[in-house]
Design an enzyme around this catalytic site. Structure first.
Site, mmCIF file in Angstrom:
data_model
loop_
_atom_site.group_PDB
_atom_site.id
_atom_site.type_symbol
_atom_site.label_atom_id
_atom_site.label_comp_id
_atom_site.label_asym_id
_atom_site.label_seq_id
_atom_site.Cartn_x
_atom_site.Cartn_y
_atom_site.Cartn_z
ATOM 1 N N CYS A 5 0.832 -1.200 0.000
ATOM 2 C CA CYS A 5 0.000 0.000 0.000
ATOM 3 C C CYS A 5 0.868 1.252 0.000
ATOM 4 O O CYS A 5 1.834 1.353 0.759
ATOM 5 C CB CYS A 5 -0.960 0.090 1.179
ATOM 6 S SG CYS A 5 -2.116 -1.274 1.255
ATOM 7 N N ARG A 54 4.429 -0.254 -4.519
ATOM 8 C CA ARG A 54 4.144 -0.784 -3.183
ATOM 9 C C ARG A 54 2.897 -1.659 -3.147
ATOM 10 O O ARG A 54 2.682 -2.414 -2.196
ATOM 11 C CB ARG A 54 3.946 0.375 -2.199
ATOM 12 C CG ARG A 54 5.168 1.224 -2.006
ATOM 13 C CD ARG A 54 4.870 2.366 -1.077
ATOM 14 N NE ARG A 54 4.549 1.891 0.253
ATOM 15 C CZ ARG A 54 5.441 1.630 1.191
ATOM 16 N NH1 ARG A 54 6.723 1.796 0.941
ATOM 17 N NH2 ARG A 54 5.077 1.200 2.377
ATOM 18 N N TRP A 90 -2.452 -2.988 -1.721
ATOM 19 C CA TRP A 90 -2.058 -4.400 -1.783
ATOM 20 C C TRP A 90 -2.932 -5.091 -0.755
ATOM 21 O O TRP A 90 -2.780 -4.892 0.451
ATOM 22 C CB TRP A 90 -0.576 -4.537 -1.431
ATOM 23 C CG TRP A 90 -0.035 -5.921 -1.579
ATOM 24 C CD1 TRP A 90 0.466 -6.482 -2.714
ATOM 25 C CD2 TRP A 90 0.093 -6.914 -0.549
ATOM 26 N NE1 TRP A 90 0.885 -7.763 -2.456
ATOM 27 C CE2 TRP A 90 0.665 -8.057 -1.137
ATOM 28 C CE3 TRP A 90 -0.236 -6.960 0.808
ATOM 29 C CZ2 TRP A 90 0.924 -9.218 -0.429
ATOM 30 C CZ3 TRP A 90 0.023 -8.108 1.529
ATOM 31 C CH2 TRP A 90 0.597 -9.224 0.903
ATOM 32 N N ASN A 137 -2.173 2.130 5.462
ATOM 33 C CA ASN A 137 -1.205 1.092 5.081
ATOM 34 C C ASN A 137 -0.854 0.346 6.360
ATOM 35 O O ASN A 137 -0.372 0.952 7.305
ATOM 36 C CB ASN A 137 0.043 1.772 4.487
ATOM 37 C CG ASN A 137 1.206 0.806 4.308
ATOM 38 O OD1 ASN A 137 0.993 -0.376 4.105
ATOM 39 N ND2 ASN A 137 2.417 1.319 4.383
ATOM 40 N N GLY A 138 -1.126 -0.963 6.390
ATOM 41 C CA GLY A 138 -0.840 -1.738 7.604
ATOM 42 C C GLY A 138 -1.974 -2.702 7.887
ATOM 43 O O GLY A 138 -2.796 -2.989 7.003
ATOM 44 N N GLU A 182 18.573 -17.514 -5.337
ATOM 45 C CA GLU A 182 18.161 -16.169 -5.747
ATOM 46 C C GLU A 182 17.717 -16.172 -7.219
ATOM 47 O O GLU A 182 16.737 -15.524 -7.592
ATOM 48 C CB GLU A 182 19.300 -15.169 -5.493
ATOM 49 C CG GLU A 182 19.096 -13.774 -6.014
ATOM 50 C CD GLU A 182 17.843 -13.053 -5.476
ATOM 51 O OE1 GLU A 182 17.204 -13.554 -4.546
ATOM 52 O OE2 GLU A 182 17.518 -12.004 -6.056
ATOM 53 N N LYS A 216 13.994 -15.069 -8.619
ATOM 54 C CA LYS A 216 13.755 -14.047 -9.651
ATOM 55 C C LYS A 216 12.804 -14.591 -10.701
ATOM 56 O O LYS A 216 11.873 -13.926 -11.107
ATOM 57 C CB LYS A 216 15.065 -13.643 -10.353
ATOM 58 C CG LYS A 216 16.004 -12.762 -9.611
ATOM 59 C CD LYS A 216 15.527 -11.354 -9.347
ATOM 60 C CE LYS A 216 14.665 -11.259 -8.136
ATOM 61 N NZ LYS A 216 15.176 -11.176 -6.839
ATOM 62 N N GLU A 244 9.067 -15.141 -9.361
ATOM 63 C CA GLU A 244 8.242 -13.988 -9.007
ATOM 64 C C GLU A 244 7.809 -13.153 -10.204
ATOM 65 O O GLU A 244 6.747 -12.543 -10.155
ATOM 66 C CB GLU A 244 8.891 -13.126 -7.919
ATOM 67 C CG GLU A 244 10.170 -12.460 -8.300
ATOM 68 C CD GLU A 244 10.846 -11.780 -7.105
ATOM 69 O OE1 GLU A 244 10.160 -11.374 -6.177
ATOM 70 O OE2 GLU A 244 12.075 -11.667 -7.137
ATOM 71 N N HIS A 278 18.887 -36.423 -3.618
ATOM 72 C CA HIS A 278 18.097 -36.871 -2.471
ATOM 73 C C HIS A 278 16.616 -36.540 -2.654
ATOM 74 O O HIS A 278 15.879 -36.437 -1.686
ATOM 75 C CB HIS A 278 18.629 -36.232 -1.182
ATOM 76 C CG HIS A 278 20.057 -36.603 -0.922
ATOM 77 N ND1 HIS A 278 20.430 -37.858 -0.515
ATOM 78 C CD2 HIS A 278 21.203 -35.903 -1.085
ATOM 79 C CE1 HIS A 278 21.756 -37.898 -0.403
ATOM 80 N NE2 HIS A 278 22.243 -36.725 -0.757
ATOM 81 N N LYS A 281 6.470 -4.190 -3.181
ATOM 82 C CA LYS A 281 7.890 -3.929 -2.976
ATOM 83 C C LYS A 281 8.267 -3.933 -1.505
ATOM 84 O O LYS A 281 9.348 -4.334 -1.128
ATOM 85 C CB LYS A 281 8.214 -2.565 -3.592
ATOM 86 C CG LYS A 281 9.678 -2.199 -3.573
ATOM 87 C CD LYS A 281 10.426 -3.010 -4.592
ATOM 88 C CE LYS A 281 11.915 -2.875 -4.492
ATOM 89 N NZ LYS A 281 12.585 -4.024 -5.092
HETATM 90 C C1 F6R Z 1 12.415 -10.493 -4.195
HETATM 91 C C2 F6R Z 1 12.160 -9.466 -3.224
HETATM 92 C C3 F6R Z 1 11.685 -9.869 -1.868
HETATM 93 C C4 F6R Z 1 12.376 -8.996 -0.809
HETATM 94 C C5 F6R Z 1 11.786 -9.294 0.574
HETATM 95 C C6 F6R Z 1 12.495 -8.509 1.655
HETATM 96 O O1 F6R Z 1 12.854 -9.972 -5.408
HETATM 97 O O2 F6R Z 1 12.316 -8.305 -3.496
HETATM 98 O O3 F6R Z 1 11.896 -11.210 -1.631
HETATM 99 O O4 F6R Z 1 13.733 -9.265 -0.831
HETATM 100 O O5 F6R Z 1 10.433 -8.963 0.577
HETATM 101 O O6 F6R Z 1 12.410 -7.146 1.428
HETATM 102 P P1 F6R Z 1 13.407 -6.121 2.078
HETATM 103 O O7 F6R Z 1 14.766 -6.406 1.566
HETATM 104 O O8 F6R Z 1 12.900 -4.784 1.666
HETATM 105 O O9 F6R Z 1 13.324 -6.336 3.567
#
Ligand code: F6R
Length: 614
Positions: A2, A27, A75, A101-102, A487, A491, A494, A510, A609
């Site tokens: 949000c 966001r 969101w 937001n929350g 990682e 990527k 998502e 395994h 985000k």
């Molecule tokens: C993946 C991604 C998320 C963040 C996670 C933590 O691309 O962006 O997995 O890494 O939500 O977010 P931060 O780093 O802002 O605490």
């Protein structure tokens, strides 16, 4: 999670709110809305399921005049994304409108109470409960809006950043925060509100970051008055923003994610500047030097983080154990905060977070502080809640990351952790002098190597076309390549919505090897390192089951390359820092596959985000 904006002043609020919502759309983007008080004194709420562009279409022929207003991009937490659940929410009388937001955790109890007083509800949200509750407190206690907000919030359990406007007092906005960010921009006779500074920067660089449980009365005629929930006056600290507008724009790239991938050589130069001496002989991470005794006496280090930041933490563990000989645990912040971990004085908790606002990481920090641990933050967002909640820390200095999938923040985090391990290893005497210099040399060569790898983009774009319609992917690696594989898988899943798993290459036999057949693409990180031959054996095992291998190898490689179906060669790098170089082809592969599938790369479905809720 949000985004909220607000404006009060002499200008028309609508264009400022819409522009701000576009900036904050990263966001959350499942619905959007605004509330404005027009010159006739009417409080209008316009909201819709969908993106900010849908909101613009909705109001195209409507009266959106007014010099005070609030806006929201959502969101969903309580209630599916639809028009009714979108913010702002009216109170019962439609005299108040509120954005939030929350999460209000005790909303159900309050809602039941309000129903008993004759209130009814138009949405399934906790936010509507809050605005109705504020109105109830206001009318039953005969209070003004500001004091009603204070009283109502004292009874609320949960997290909030809110902004409320009152039809009967168009001269002010009331805003408050707890565990969700809120910034107030101060202009000439006008004020701006934002979940971060991005909607504010083009109007003013003077800002106040509200603290937890502070309530602000933002009045056109009387200025800014900040108090706590008990009505005690607070002195807001006015800060000057260090952010430029160009950092928030796409700069000619089709997506923020592609821009941010390409920025990495520069962002890492920024990250190391002032920390590695120009002659390349020493690394000084001041946060570590300033807390030298604590780091030297640490019994163990615990990394807490989520998602991509957790993967960076895993690389940090390998680096610190390898170079500093201190035991390191890496914990998901969401698990750590609830599982009663053994923790105390002498432990160092390193919290890693790009946004600096992740609710679980913030709560883990609070647990760690309660237990007496020293908490060190690694953040990107300057002045964020996590940066402020930690005892000390280091910023990664990679600039705002707008694409929801983290790219340059990941490499910035790994770079800071590498510098931390080198600084600490030197202090502890666990790295030999010659090796220390070699490692620094390697580290400062990373941005140049990244530039070389970025030239592989056309090759990776071509390769991506072969795999666009794959249903599953495996990513494998050993040692430092294992967290890098996780990682890479994150990527892909998502942004392309293809199921992908990152595994330690040897662990494959395994269980996951059962999945391998001619349909299964397997990305193997097989760069030159101490266990290269073992990784080659894993490639053979995949080929024996007809899996399609995409190998990321070191330039000049012959063995893994001859076995693999597709090869991406990166410049030779010390294995401790390989993830910084291999991150790029994995990011590009995910990016191109998602673009080929027509997915919304910068704003993938269901994600946001900054995850400011549990
Ligand atoms: C993946 C991604 C998320 C963040 C996670 C933590 O691309 O962006 O997995 O890494 O939500 O977010 P931060 O780093 O802002 O605490």
């Amino acid at each position: 999670m949000c985004g909220i904006v607000g404006y009060i002043g002499q200008r028309q609020a609508y264009p400022i709110l819409i522009k701000g919502l576009h900036r904050l759309e990263y966001r959350g983007y499942d619905s959007a809305g605004i509330a404005l008080i027009n010159p006739a004194g009417e409080l209008g709420v316009f909201k819709t399921k969908g993106k900010v562009a849908d909101l613009e279409a909705l109001v195209a022929n409507r009266d959106v005049s007014g010099t005070v207003g609030i806006g929201h991009t959502r969101w969903a937490t309580h209630g599916e994304p639809n028009d009714a659940n979108a913010h702002p929410h009216y109170s019962q009388t439609k005299n108040l409108a509120l954005i939030h937001n929350g999460i209000i955790e005790n909303y159900a109890v309050i809602k039941n109470e309000l129903k008993g007083h004759g209130y009814n509800f138009r949405s399934e949200t906790d936010t509507e409960v809050l605005v109705q509750f504020i109105e109830y407190v206001k009318s039953s206690g005969n209070l003004d809006l500001f004091h009603a907000v204070q009283v109502a919030l004292s009874q609320v359990v949960g997290a909030y950043a809110i902004a409320v406007i009152d039809k009967n007092n168009p001269d002010c906005i009331v805003a408050a925060r707890k565990s969700s960010p809120l910034v107030i921009g101060i202009g000439e006779g006008e004020y701006f509100l934002g979940s971060d500074a991005s909607p504010i920067i083009e109007y003013t660089d003077q800002v106040v970051y509200l603290e937890d449980e502070q309530v602000a009365l933002i009045s056109r005629s009387h200025g800014l008055d900040v108090r706590n929930l008990s009505d005690v006056e607070q002195t807001p600290e006015v800060k000057t923003l260090q952010l430029s507008l160009s950092q928030l724009e796409k700069g000619g790239y089709p997506h923020f994610m592609l821009k941010e991938i390409n920025e990495q050589p520069d962002t890492l130069v920024n990250c190391i500047s002032g920390r590695i001496d120009p002659a390349g002989t020493d690394v000084i991470l001041s946060g570590v030097i300033n807390n030298k005794e604590k780091f030297l006496n640490a019994k163990r280090i615990i990394m807490v983080a989520c998602g991509t930041s957790w993967h960076a933490g895993m690389i940090g563990k390998y680096l610190i154990e390898d170079l500093c000989r201190i035991p390191v645990d890496v914990e998901y912040a969401s698990e750590f905060r609830y599982r009663n971990p053994v923790l105390g004085k002498g432990d160092i908790v390193i919290a890693i977070s790009q946004s600096g606002e992740t609710a679980d990481t913030l709560a883990a920090i609070q647990e760690a502080r309660k237990a007496g641990a020293f908490v060190y933050g690694i953040c990107n967002a300057v002045g964020s809640s996590i940066a402020r909640a930690t005892h000390s820390g280091s910023y990664i200095h990679v600039g705002p990351e707008i694409g929801v999938a983290s790219t340059k923040a990941f490499t910035g985090q790994v770079m800071v952790l590498s510098m931390l391990a080198l600084t600490l290893g030197k202090l502890k005497g666990t790295i030999k002098k010659g090796e220390y210099r070699d490692l620094i040399k390697d580290l400062i060569s990373i941005p140049t190597k990244m530039k070389q790898v970025l030239l592989l983009d056309p090759l990776i774009d071509e390769m991506s076309k072969i795999f666009t319609y794959a249903h599953n992917f495996l990513y494998l690696g050993r040692g430092y390549n294992y967290p890098a594989a996780m990682e890479g898988a994150l990527k892909l899943k998502e942004i392309s919505y293809i199921h992908a798993e990152g595994y330690p290459a040897a662990e494959m036999k395994h269980g996951p090897i059962a999945l391998v057949d001619a349909e299964m693409p397997v990305v193997v990180l097989a760069t030159a390192d101490r266990i290269y031959e073992k990784t080659v054996s894993n490639i053979q095992e995949i080929k024996a089951r007809k899996g399609k291998v995409i190998a990321v190898v070191t330039e000049g490689d012959t063995v893994a390359s001859s076995l693999a179906d597709y090869v991406i060669a990166v410049p030779p790098t010390n294995e401790r820092f390989t993830a910084l170089v291999t991150a790029i082809p994995l990011q590009l592969l995910a990016y191109h596959i998602a673009v080929n599938k027509g997915k919304d790369v910068d704003q993938p479905r269901n994600l946001a985000k900054s995850v400011t809720v549990e």
